[in-house]
Design an enzyme around this catalytic site. Structure first.
Site, PDB file in Angstrom:
ATOM      1  N   GLU A  10      28.755  56.028 -26.826  1.00  0.00           N
ATOM      2  CA  GLU A  10      29.305  56.959 -25.841  1.00  0.00           C
ATOM      3  C   GLU A  10      29.040  58.384 -26.310  1.00  0.00           C
ATOM      4  O   GLU A  10      29.520  58.781 -27.356  1.00  0.00           O
ATOM      5  CB  GLU A  10      30.814  56.704 -25.744  1.00  0.00           C
ATOM      6  CG  GLU A  10      31.519  57.618 -24.789  1.00  0.00           C
ATOM      7  CD  GLU A  10      32.988  57.236 -24.642  1.00  0.00           C
ATOM      8  OE1 GLU A  10      33.282  56.049 -24.437  1.00  0.00           O
ATOM      9  OE2 GLU A  10      33.826  58.133 -24.759  1.00  0.00           O
ATOM     10  N   HIS A  17      33.759  57.137 -17.245  1.00  0.00           N
ATOM     11  CA  HIS A  17      35.205  57.286 -17.058  1.00  0.00           C
ATOM     12  C   HIS A  17      35.511  58.266 -15.932  1.00  0.00           C
ATOM     13  O   HIS A  17      36.664  58.431 -15.547  1.00  0.00           O
ATOM     14  CB  HIS A  17      35.861  57.752 -18.359  1.00  0.00           C
ATOM     15  CG  HIS A  17      35.654  56.777 -19.479  1.00  0.00           C
ATOM     16  ND1 HIS A  17      36.214  55.526 -19.474  1.00  0.00           N
ATOM     17  CD2 HIS A  17      34.929  56.853 -20.608  1.00  0.00           C
ATOM     18  CE1 HIS A  17      35.849  54.872 -20.568  1.00  0.00           C
ATOM     19  NE2 HIS A  17      35.059  55.658 -21.273  1.00  0.00           N
ATOM     20  N   ILE A  30      25.142  48.903 -19.815  1.00  0.00           N
ATOM     21  CA  ILE A  30      25.898  48.360 -20.953  1.00  0.00           C
ATOM     22  C   ILE A  30      26.403  46.948 -20.679  1.00  0.00           C
ATOM     23  O   ILE A  30      26.910  46.273 -21.564  1.00  0.00           O
ATOM     24  CB  ILE A  30      27.046  49.328 -21.319  1.00  0.00           C
ATOM     25  CG1 ILE A  30      26.498  50.736 -21.561  1.00  0.00           C
ATOM     26  CG2 ILE A  30      27.814  48.873 -22.535  1.00  0.00           C
ATOM     27  CD1 ILE A  30      25.373  50.824 -22.584  1.00  0.00           C
ATOM     28  N   CYS A  59      29.099  53.378 -21.075  1.00  0.00           N
ATOM     29  CA  CYS A  59      29.825  52.109 -21.236  1.00  0.00           C
ATOM     30  C   CYS A  59      29.594  51.273 -19.981  1.00  0.00           C
ATOM     31  O   CYS A  59      28.784  51.647 -19.120  1.00  0.00           O
ATOM     32  CB  CYS A  59      31.314  52.407 -21.466  1.00  0.00           C
ATOM     33  SG  CYS A  59      32.273  50.969 -22.004  1.00  0.00           S
TER      34      CYS A  59
HETATM   35  N1  GLN Z   1      29.630  44.829 -22.006  1.00  0.00           N
HETATM   36  C1  GLN Z   1      30.903  45.417 -21.712  1.00  0.00           C
HETATM   37  C2  GLN Z   1      30.857  46.060 -20.335  1.00  0.00           C
HETATM   38  O1  GLN Z   1      29.799  46.501 -19.958  1.00  0.00           O
HETATM   39  C3  GLN Z   1      31.262  46.461 -22.724  1.00  0.00           C
HETATM   40  C4  GLN Z   1      32.609  47.042 -22.476  1.00  0.00           C
HETATM   41  C5  GLN Z   1      33.109  47.953 -23.554  1.00  0.00           C
HETATM   42  O2  GLN Z   1      32.364  48.383 -24.392  1.00  0.00           O
HETATM   43  N2  GLN Z   1      34.363  48.296 -23.543  1.00  0.00           N
HETATM   44  O3  GLN Z   1      31.863  46.153 -19.668  1.00  0.00           O
HETATM   45 ZN    ZN Z   2      31.893  50.563 -24.098  1.00  0.00          ZN
END
Ligand code: GLN
Ligand code: ZN
Length: 767
Positions: free
Chosen positions: A674, A703, A440, A735
């Site tokens: 997510e 998380h 991500i 994420c």
């Molecule tokens: N590109 C961001 C990361 O990878 C996205 C963070 C998020 O969605 N909160 O940290």
């Molecule tokens: Zn995220």
């Protein structure tokens, strides 16, 4: 006589004293006595800061969260912590964070851990509360010790106080029914506890109690409206007077209900519901106090005191002693003290007011209403000169930006071709396997990275050394991803402290504070940047980093940006133009960055909209207006690219049912979301809607420190494949990985990649 009061003061401390005290206590590095002493010190400081008010709030101080405080006061503890033998404060922290303090030397993995209470956003703020839990047989056992102690403590400081409670209906409405029970059946029981609580407060010689019922600004079903009548008839007493307190919005269809409740006074948010003030006054019986929240408790701008007085003076004449004045809501949502700020530009600083300064404004307004404007002439003049300076500043008004906004036409937000055509062209260029793997954006923010940033900010290393350190991290990140065998790489975001601040710092129209902290939950604070002027992008913001990363590999490198809606929703924004306007300006700046990335050869660009959903208005009837401009802004930012450029977006939450149409309208080629905790069920929304574009459902819960094994990932992806055609599926984490360690990330991604390989070979045995 006008009565002034406050609904709540920030408790975290001007220098986040409470945060540090809590974290040190939790780590076992300081004692309970030390923590309690810091708490008492903060309360005293806060009361001193508010001493000019006629009534100071008491009970607004909390070691973690005011809703959790209310649960403990009402004796509504989740069953899993009821038999705890330790002390109440530790049990409180167990509900808050799943564990009590780790006393020094104790084994951190001891059995004192429990499942933490669920956390959710407090209305449309960025504050998160611990959700009360209810079952059919929930019993309430009042324990008012915390509040009574604070009342006595305040009295010993000689201040005039007004205790603050979360009201019974809001308390129930925001709680969660476990086992499909119906929490409304608990109303009589909870009212009994509230009744006892009011009695005990009355014994302390208290005249007024503030009862917060912010749920009144939401749409209420008839049975909940009825619950209000039942509740306040039941709680009516001649022992204390109740100030029914609403904030964050208009009352609309709840206005006549509010006016008919048997309470001694009503507080209305006169910032967000200014148009309802006259209506409420007309509807209320003439013996009721009318408290108006006239100073904005949600932003950091100075109030235009003359404009306010022009509006308020006739109301004050009409109401006489019945008029009370306060900030619109608790000041919990703004930083403590502007005087702490030294680095911020002096011109901009003049335009601002934090919690302490907002109370000073209230004081000036009271003086002007009681003694005439002449009595505060100097204060009003200085206020007006700040207001004029802001209104006329060339740093706020940029004609070029206005012109650019005016030239946006209907084509701006449209891709040239539909998804299917774009997808075919992109497939040819990118040549990715089925089930492409990616991440991500961020990789672990190591202590090396944080140290380099700290040293750079403190002037211990120069810019060249800092840039070199970041390049080293980016190179490492690319190397690791190549070794793992990911298909689409990222640069890892080493150079970013925060996904909004990083962009704000490079945009004109943004300012930053040193101590502008606002509590997000528990000991966690955020420091929202201040969007003060028309937004423009003097220079490319990310291109150098992405180009550098791309130069290290033949695999496609994703450009990584934060979207306009997220930047807006995580900032303090302007109050002199609609949010939608500021959002469009941000969108144009991001669009320029997108096009620069494309021009420098970047084939895939991700635009994160992590905070799109949380900007939804409180009332569902207002959602579509918000979604219209939010989606439009994203489209402006993203859709100026050629068919061959692949646009990704990312959203880290799991509720899409009610906004799926808007998500589809954004028309990103790929969306990553997510999903790992929800077992892919949330993909049902995408399936039912027949979402047409690519999707990367998260299969690694970032998380949690747990490393998902290959089988787990395969199971999740198979569930995904039951819902989404496989040619449109990507494989990725939930994420960004910035809060994880490399030692966790490597095996987790390695499992993710071997799972993707398995999926591919199942699909076509030869390839
Ligand atoms: N590109 C961001 C990361 O990878 C996205 C963070 C998020 O969605 N909160 O940290
Ligand atoms: Zn995220």
């Amino acid at each position: 006589m006008v009565t002034t009061h406050n609904l709540g003061f920030p408790r975290i401390g001007a220098r986040r004293e409470l945060k540090f005290a809590l974290e040190s206590y939790w780590k076992g590095k300081s004692s309970r006595e030390q923590l309690v002493a810091i708490g008492a010190g903060l309360r005293q400081q806060n009361w001193e800061a508010q001493h000019r008010l006629d009534y100071l709030p008491v009970g607004d101080f909390s070691y973690y969260d005011q809703m959790l405080d209310m649960s403990f006061t009402l004796g509504n503890l989740p069953e899993r912590v009821r038999d705890y033998g330790g002390d109440t404060l530790d049990n409180y922290f167990r509900v808050a964070r799943g564990r009590s303090a780790e006393s020094a030397g104790a084994d951190a993995s001891c059995t004192c851990g429990v499942v933490a209470g669920e956390m959710t956003k407090w209305f449309d703020t960025n504050y998160h509360f611990i959700v009360p839990e209810f079952t059919d047989d929930t019993e309430f056992n009042l324990d008012a010790t915390r509040l009574l102690d604070q009342i006595r403590e305040a009295k010993s400081h000689g201040v005039d106080i007004k205790p603050v409670l979360i009201g019974p209906v809001t308390y129930l409405a925001l709680g969660k029914d476990k086992d499909n029970s119906n929490k409304l059946t608990l109303l009589p029981k909870v009212l009994r506890a509230y009744g006892q609580l009011l009695e005990q407060i009355a014994v302390e010689g208290i005249e007024w109690v503030q009862v917060d019922e912010p749920i009144l600004v939401a749409e209420l079903r008839p049975e909940w409206q009825a619950a209000f009548m039942t509740a306040y008839q039941e709680l009516e007493t001649d022992k204390v007077k109740l100030l029914l307190t609403t904030y964050f919005g208009k009352l609309i269809d709840n206005l006549s209900l509010v006016a008919s409740l048997p309470v001694a006074g009503v507080h209305l948010d006169a910032i967000n519901a200014q148009c309802e003030v006259e209506l409420l006054i007309a509807a209320l019986p003439v013996n009721r106090v009318v408290s108006l929240g006239v100073i904005n408790g949600r932003n950091i701008w100075k109030t235009d005191l003359v404009e306010l007085l022009d509006w308020l003076e006739p109301i004050a004449c009409e109401l006489g002693d019945r008029l009370w004045l306060a900030p619109s809501c608790s000041l919990l949502h703004v930083p403590v003290d502007l005087d702490s700020e030294e680095k911020i530009d002096a011109e901009i600083k003049r335009w601002l007011a934090f919690a302490k300064q907002k109370l000073e404004e209230l004081d000036v307004i009271k003086a002007a209403l009681e003694g005439g404007r002449e009595s505060v002439r100097a204060e009003l003049e200085s206020n007006q000169s700040a207001i004029t300076s802001r209104r006329q500043s060339s740093r706020v008004n940029n004609p070029a930006v206005r012109q650019a906004i005016a030239s946006i036409d209907a084509q701006f937000g449209n891709r040239s071709s539909v998804y299917a055509d774009r997808a075919a062209k992109q497939a040819e260029i990118l040549d990715l396997p089925k089930f492409p793997t990616t991440t991500i954006g961020s990789f672990p923010q190591t202590s090396d990275i944080r140290r380099a940033r700290r040293h750079f900010k403190a002037g211990k290393i120069d810019e060249a050394a800092y840039l070199a350190a970041m390049e080293t991290e980016i190179a490492r990140c690319v190397r690791e991803q190549e070794a793992l065998g990911l298909d689409v790489l990222v640069h890892g975001e080493a150079e970013r402290n925060d996904m909004v601040e990083y962009f704000g710092e490079q945009l004109d129209g943004y300012a930053f504070t040193d101590f502008g902290w606002v509590q997000s939950y528990g000991s966690r604070c955020v420091k929202p940047p201040i969007l003060f002027g028309d937004i423009s992008r003097p220079n490319p913001m990310t291109v150098q980093w992405i180009k550098y990363a791309q130069s290290l590999t033949d695999k496609p490198m994703k450009g990584m940006l934060t979207g306009p809606v997220t930047i807006l929703n995580w900032s303090f924004v302007r109050d002199d133009q609609p949010r939608s306007e500021s959002c469009k300006q941000l969108a144009l700046a991001i669009r320029e960055e997108v096009l620069d990335l494309e021009n420098s050869g970047v084939r895939i660009i991700q635009i994160d909209e992590a905070a799109l959903r949380e900007g939804l208005p409180l009332r569902q009837s207002e959602w579509s207006e918000y979604l219209d401009w939010a989606v439009e802004s994203f489209r402006i930012a993203a859709n100026g690219v050629a068919d061959e450029t692949q646009i990704h977006t990312h959203m880290c939450y799991s509720e899409f049912n009610d906004i799926i149409e808007a998500i589809a309208e954004m028309d990103a080629d790929v969306i990553t979301i997510e999903t790992s905790r929800s077992d892919m069920e949330l993909l049902d929304a995408f399936k039912d809607f027949m979402y047409p574009n690519g999707i990367g459902p998260g299969v690694y819960d970032i998380h949690s420190p747990n490393i998902p094994n290959e089988q787990h990932i395969l199971d999740l992806m198979e569930k995904a494949a039951e819902r989404i055609p496989v040619e449109r599926l990507w494989v990725n984490p939930d994420c960004g990985l910035k809060t994880r360690q490399w030692e966790e990330v490597i095996p987790a991604l390695s499992n993710l990649i071997s799972a993707a390989k398995q999926l591919r070979s199942r699909l076509s045995p030869c390839g």
